[in-house]
Design an enzyme around this catalytic site. Structure first.
Site, PDB file in Angstrom:
ATOM      1  CE  LYS A 181     -16.867  -6.788 -25.335  1.00 46.42           C
ATOM      2  NZ  LYS A 181     -17.859  -7.148 -26.361  1.00 46.42           N
ATOM      3  CB  THR A 217     -12.765 -13.845 -33.453  1.00 49.47           C
ATOM      4  OG1 THR A 217     -12.345 -13.206 -34.663  1.00 49.47           O
ATOM      5  CG2 THR A 217     -11.571 -14.469 -32.761  1.00 49.47           C
ATOM      6  N   GLY A 219     -18.472 -12.900 -34.347  1.00 48.14           N
ATOM      7  CA  GLY A 219     -19.614 -12.942 -33.426  1.00 48.14           C
ATOM      8  C   GLY A 219     -19.269 -13.129 -31.960  1.00 48.14           C
ATOM      9  CB  THR A 220     -16.122 -13.242 -29.940  1.00 54.40           C
ATOM     10  OG1 THR A 220     -15.570 -12.172 -30.687  1.00 54.40           O
ATOM     11  CG2 THR A 220     -15.467 -14.519 -30.340  1.00 54.40           C
ATOM     12  N   GLY A 221     -18.301 -10.951 -29.700  1.00 50.29           N
ATOM     13  CA  GLY A 221     -18.867  -9.884 -28.855  1.00 50.29           C
ATOM     14  C   GLY A 221     -20.353 -10.107 -28.625  1.00 50.29           C
ATOM     15  CB  CYS A 222     -23.100 -10.997 -30.994  1.00 50.19           C
ATOM     16  SG  CYS A 222     -22.760  -9.772 -32.260  1.00 50.19           S
TER      17      CYS A 222
HETATM   18  O1  PXL Z   1     -19.865  -7.893 -33.739  1.00 50.29           O
HETATM   19  C1  PXL Z   1     -20.522  -6.765 -34.115  1.00 50.29           C
HETATM   20  C2  PXL Z   1     -21.766  -7.020 -34.893  1.00 50.29           C
HETATM   21  C3  PXL Z   1     -22.975  -6.919 -34.269  1.00 50.29           C
HETATM   22  N1  PXL Z   1     -24.138  -7.101 -34.918  1.00 50.29           N
HETATM   23  C4  PXL Z   1     -24.161  -7.418 -36.218  1.00 50.29           C
HETATM   24  C5  PXL Z   1     -22.992  -7.557 -36.892  1.00 50.29           C
HETATM   25  C6  PXL Z   1     -21.756  -7.363 -36.228  1.00 50.29           C
HETATM   26  C7  PXL Z   1     -20.510  -7.537 -36.938  1.00 50.29           C
HETATM   27  O2  PXL Z   1     -20.430  -7.818 -38.088  1.00 50.29           O
HETATM   28  O3  PXL Z   1     -23.043  -7.871 -38.172  1.00 50.29           O
HETATM   29  C8  PXL Z   1     -25.456  -7.622 -36.902  1.00 50.29           C
END
Ligand code: PXL
Length: 278
Positions: A181, A217, A219-222
């Site tokens: 990304k 933004t 939680g965007t990756g999750c």
């Molecule tokens: O975005 C990464 C991430 C993944 N998982 C959990 C998080 C975070 C970022 O804070 O808390 C549980």
């Protein structure tokens, strides 16, 4: 009453951390799976202490707890796709790799979470090493951001060939495809575009979406990796899944309600008709 819908809803499983503020981790994944019409199962690797303003700590689960969450899910459901997120310790990763391989889990999306946006380390070095060795070979797709790709590859990413070299390393570890990304990488050259690069043995494809200048933004990756997992579970190809998921995340960022006092969560219900709404 309407006849029962006889289509089968694919079961997606997330194995990730819990963000009690709901923007990232398993909560984001459950909402995202649901937004795409999949059934969500989840196993928690760590309870983090956080809100939109920062991550203040975490209490990791024991490897045995993670095993005892996973086994009944696989005993009961035909799991169509799996996503891994925050995997804080080497021992937890060993258990996950064991269970996924014993159960012949398919369509595995590995989001190699390293650090929160606010700078909190969510994994230690031994765990990252273990993830690379044991989970990358099982991954249909691995979805690092720039920082994560640099950590895994062991070199900085400053040029197009640095991207290719980093992807090559992950493909050589056994990942089937690698989505790096771009995030802020292009923001000087092309501030209006968010460009991600998808690599597999056949080559590279760029996915360009609008770059939205915002702090919403969280939680965007999750959310992106969960959306890819859901689309794979629905039977789409890796490329189609990435394309649809990127569109979804762009809409989800644009639709953020600005909740909380920090980096607001994205709107996981982007494009979804809410019950009761007209
Ligand atoms: O975005 C990464 C991430 C993944 N998982 C959990 C998080 C975070 C970022 O804070 O808390 C549980």
């Amino acid at each position: 009453m309407e006849a029962k819908d006889t289509r089968t809803t694919p079961v997606c499983l997330t194995v990730a951390g819990l963000d009690p503020s709901g923007g990232a981790g398993v909560a984001a994944d459950i909402k995202t799976f649901s937004a795409f019409g999949c059934y969500a199962a989840s196993a928690v690797t760590s309870i983090t202490f956080q809100n939109t303003q920062g991550v203040y700590g975490a209490e990791h689960q024991s490897p045995e707890s993670v095993r005892q969450q996973l086994v009944p899910i696989f005993d009961d459901f035909d799991v169509a796709a799996v996503k891994t997120g925050m995997l804080p310790t080497k021992e937890i990763i060993e258990v996950i790799a064991e269970v996924l391989s014993e159960r012949n889990a398919v369509r595995i999306v590995v989001d190699p979470v390293v650090r929160s946006t606010s700078g909190f380390d969510l994994i230690d070095d031994a765990a990252l090493e273990n993830m690379i060795r044991t989970l990358l070979p099982m991954a249909l797709i691995v979805t690092p951001n720039l920082l994560e790709a640099e950590r895994i590859a062991g070199h900085p990413i400053r040029s197009e060939s640095d991207f290719t070299d980093a992807a090559r390393i992950m493909l050589d570890f056994g990942a089937n495809s690698v989505l790096i990304k771009g995030g802020h990488f292009e923001s000087n050259a092309a501030p209006e575009k968010a460009i991600d690069r998808l690599f597999n043995e056949k080559g590279m494809r760029r996915f360009e979406n609008e770059f939205i200048q915002t702090t919403s933004t969280h939680g965007t990756g999750c959310t992106l990796s969960a959306a890819i997992c859901a689309n794979l579970a629905l039977g789409l190809s890796v490329e189609e899944s990435v394309s649809r998921s990127k569109e979804y995340v762009t809409e989800a960022i644009a639709g953020s309600q600005g909740l909380g006092k920090g980096n607001s969560p994205v709107d996981h219900w982007a494009g979804v008709k809410i019950r009761g709404e007209r």
